[in-house]
Design an enzyme around this catalytic site. Structure first.
Site, PDB file in Angstrom:
ATOM      1  N   LYS A 123     -86.842  43.383   9.619  1.00 55.05           N
ATOM      2  CA  LYS A 123     -86.043  43.159  10.825  1.00 55.05           C
ATOM      3  C   LYS A 123     -85.618  44.486  11.461  1.00 55.05           C
ATOM      4  O   LYS A 123     -85.555  44.608  12.684  1.00 55.05           O
ATOM      5  CB  LYS A 123     -84.837  42.268  10.508  1.00 55.05           C
ATOM      6  CG  LYS A 123     -85.240  40.854  10.056  1.00 55.05           C
ATOM      7  CD  LYS A 123     -86.151  40.163  11.061  1.00 55.05           C
ATOM      8  CE  LYS A 123     -86.498  38.738  10.700  1.00 55.05           C
ATOM      9  NZ  LYS A 123     -87.413  38.117  11.677  1.00 55.05           N
ATOM     10  N   SER A 138     -82.676  40.350  13.314  1.00 49.05           N
ATOM     11  CA  SER A 138     -81.594  39.668  12.596  1.00 49.05           C
ATOM     12  C   SER A 138     -80.432  40.639  12.495  1.00 49.05           C
ATOM     13  O   SER A 138     -80.646  41.871  12.431  1.00 49.05           O
ATOM     14  CB  SER A 138     -82.040  39.277  11.183  1.00 49.05           C
ATOM     15  OG  SER A 138     -80.900  38.896  10.414  1.00 49.05           O
ATOM     16  N   ILE A 155     -77.758  30.987  11.503  1.00 45.48           N
ATOM     17  CA  ILE A 155     -78.054  29.847  12.368  1.00 45.48           C
ATOM     18  C   ILE A 155     -78.437  28.667  11.483  1.00 45.48           C
ATOM     19  O   ILE A 155     -79.187  28.834  10.514  1.00 45.48           O
ATOM     20  CB  ILE A 155     -79.234  30.183  13.321  1.00 45.48           C
ATOM     21  CG1 ILE A 155     -79.008  31.537  14.024  1.00 45.48           C
ATOM     22  CG2 ILE A 155     -79.466  29.060  14.322  1.00 45.48           C
ATOM     23  CD1 ILE A 155     -77.763  31.635  14.886  1.00 45.48           C
ATOM     24  N   ASN A 197     -91.460  34.788  16.894  1.00 48.20           N
ATOM     25  CA  ASN A 197     -90.355  34.156  16.168  1.00 48.20           C
ATOM     26  C   ASN A 197     -90.698  33.837  14.708  1.00 48.20           C
ATOM     27  O   ASN A 197     -89.786  33.718  13.886  1.00 48.20           O
ATOM     28  CB  ASN A 197     -89.970  32.868  16.917  1.00 48.20           C
ATOM     29  CG  ASN A 197     -89.143  31.928  16.078  1.00 48.20           C
ATOM     30  OD1 ASN A 197     -87.956  32.130  15.876  1.00 48.20           O
ATOM     31  ND2 ASN A 197     -89.789  30.886  15.534  1.00 48.20           N
ATOM     32  N   ALA A 241     -85.944  45.188   5.760  1.00 49.37           N
ATOM     33  CA  ALA A 241     -86.906  46.215   6.187  1.00 49.37           C
ATOM     34  C   ALA A 241     -87.699  45.722   7.392  1.00 49.37           C
ATOM     35  O   ALA A 241     -87.927  46.469   8.358  1.00 49.37           O
ATOM     36  CB  ALA A 241     -87.847  46.577   5.045  1.00 49.37           C
ATOM     37  N   TYR A 264     -86.847  41.586   3.630  1.00 44.67           N
ATOM     38  CA  TYR A 264     -86.501  40.964   4.920  1.00 44.67           C
ATOM     39  C   TYR A 264     -85.786  41.960   5.840  1.00 44.67           C
ATOM     40  O   TYR A 264     -86.115  42.088   7.022  1.00 44.67           O
ATOM     41  CB  TYR A 264     -85.626  39.742   4.638  1.00 44.67           C
ATOM     42  CG  TYR A 264     -85.277  38.900   5.837  1.00 44.67           C
ATOM     43  CD1 TYR A 264     -86.183  37.966   6.341  1.00 44.67           C
ATOM     44  CD2 TYR A 264     -84.035  39.013   6.464  1.00 44.67           C
ATOM     45  CE1 TYR A 264     -85.855  37.173   7.434  1.00 44.67           C
ATOM     46  CE2 TYR A 264     -83.705  38.226   7.552  1.00 44.67           C
ATOM     47  CZ  TYR A 264     -84.614  37.307   8.030  1.00 44.67           C
ATOM     48  OH  TYR A 264     -84.289  36.521   9.107  1.00 44.67           O
ATOM     49  N   VAL A 292     -99.935  34.157  11.839  1.00 43.03           N
ATOM     50  CA  VAL A 292     -99.683  35.436  12.515  1.00 43.03           C
ATOM     51  C   VAL A 292    -100.117  36.647  11.691  1.00 43.03           C
ATOM     52  O   VAL A 292    -100.218  37.752  12.221  1.00 43.03           O
ATOM     53  CB  VAL A 292     -98.194  35.601  12.929  1.00 43.03           C
ATOM     54  CG1 VAL A 292     -97.772  34.544  13.930  1.00 43.03           C
ATOM     55  CG2 VAL A 292     -97.272  35.623  11.708  1.00 43.03           C
TER      56      VAL A 292
END
Ligand code: NAD
Length: 243
Positions: free
Chosen positions: A155, A138, A184, A86, A153, A151, A60
């Site tokens: 989300k 998240s 999860i 995702n 930043a 991470y 991606v």
């Protein structure tokens, strides 16, 4: 069959939440392109899901690769209706110890990857007269998280892009929503020490970690016509953690 005859590209679809989402979408009648860098797991899942799934090696972070995944939906299934952005990674470290490489790696996959895939998808969704884009946020985007400067930043950025694209694309019949999972039980989270996991369960009103299927169900709903008037939202699926 909430997603009968729909075609979806699911990035990071080879394992974890993405895998559960591929399985759920096929059960609900959709055809899916599993777009992932994990060749072995992706091909195995496509084989298990049968005619309604195809695996396409996709990074991606690369614009051509992102375009290729969207084109695969047209080539294999005749169109594109849904994109689930995702794919995501973590490279955790406290601010003082985080390296530029760790910071950039997470930005490239979790933020730039979502932008590249969405940009590649939109002309195909327009050609179909509309569609649904779903982005993986998240709960840490709301509250921050120790050791996750990069991470968090990404989300928080994903939620901002979701709202922006909902405004830009609404008139084209394209809905854009985010899902913010709590903790999860996937490989991403099960690497966390058991003591920390116990603490997380303790802070969650429903008292457990979530399962990948819990998130897949939220994506299926938001992708379906039942959510026809929902756009620009971020749905927390977290057992009440952010309370
Ligand atoms: P996971 O690590 O189990 O799976 C991630 C998938 O993304 C893997 O199949 C991996 O190969 C793929 N991927 C990684 N880099 C890629 C790239 N450059 N191009 C294409 N695919 C790539 O993760 P997960 O726990 O299933 O999480 C899925 C998403 O949900 C992520 O965006 C994550 O940030 C988000 N999320 C997860 C949790 C959780 O508790 N597990 C919580 C909040 C948000």
């Amino acid at each position: 069959m909430m997603l009968d005859n729909k075609v979806a590209v699911i990035t990071g679809g080879a394992q974890g939440i993405g895998r559960a989402t591929c399985e759920r979408f096929v059960r609900d009648g959709a055809s899916v392109v599993i777009a992932d860098v994990a060749d072995e797991a992706g091909a195995k899942l496509a084989e298990a899901l049968g005619d309604k799934a195809v695996f396409v090696h996709t990074d991606v972070t690369d614009a051509d690769s992102a375009s290729g995944a969207m084109q695969a939906a047209i080539d294999h299934f005749g169109g594109l209706d849904i994109v689930v952005n995702n794919a995501g990674i973590t490279r955790d470290a406290t601010l003082k110890k985080m390296t530029g490489d760790q910071f950039d790696a997470v930005i490239n996959v979790n933020l730039k990857g979502v932008y590249l895939c969405t940009q590649a998808a939109v002309p195909h969704l327009e050609a179909r007269g509309g569609g649904a884009i779903l982005n993986a946020a998240s709960v840490v985007a709301h509250n921050g998280n120790f050791g996750q400067t990069n991470y968090v930043a990404t989300k928080a950025g994903v939620i901002g892009m979701t709202k922006t694209w909902a405004r830009e694309l609404g008139r084209k019949g394209i809905r854009v929503n985010a899902v913010a999972p709590g903790f999860i039980a996937t490989e991403m989270v099960l690497t966390v020490p058991e003591k920390v996991l116990d603490g997380l369960r303790g802070k969650t009103p429903l008292g457990t970690l979530g399962q990948p299927d819990d998130i897949a169900a939220a994506y299926a709903f938001l992708a379906s016509d039942d959510a026809a008037f929902i756009t620009g939202t971020c749905l927390n699926v977290d057992g009440g953690l952010v309370l």
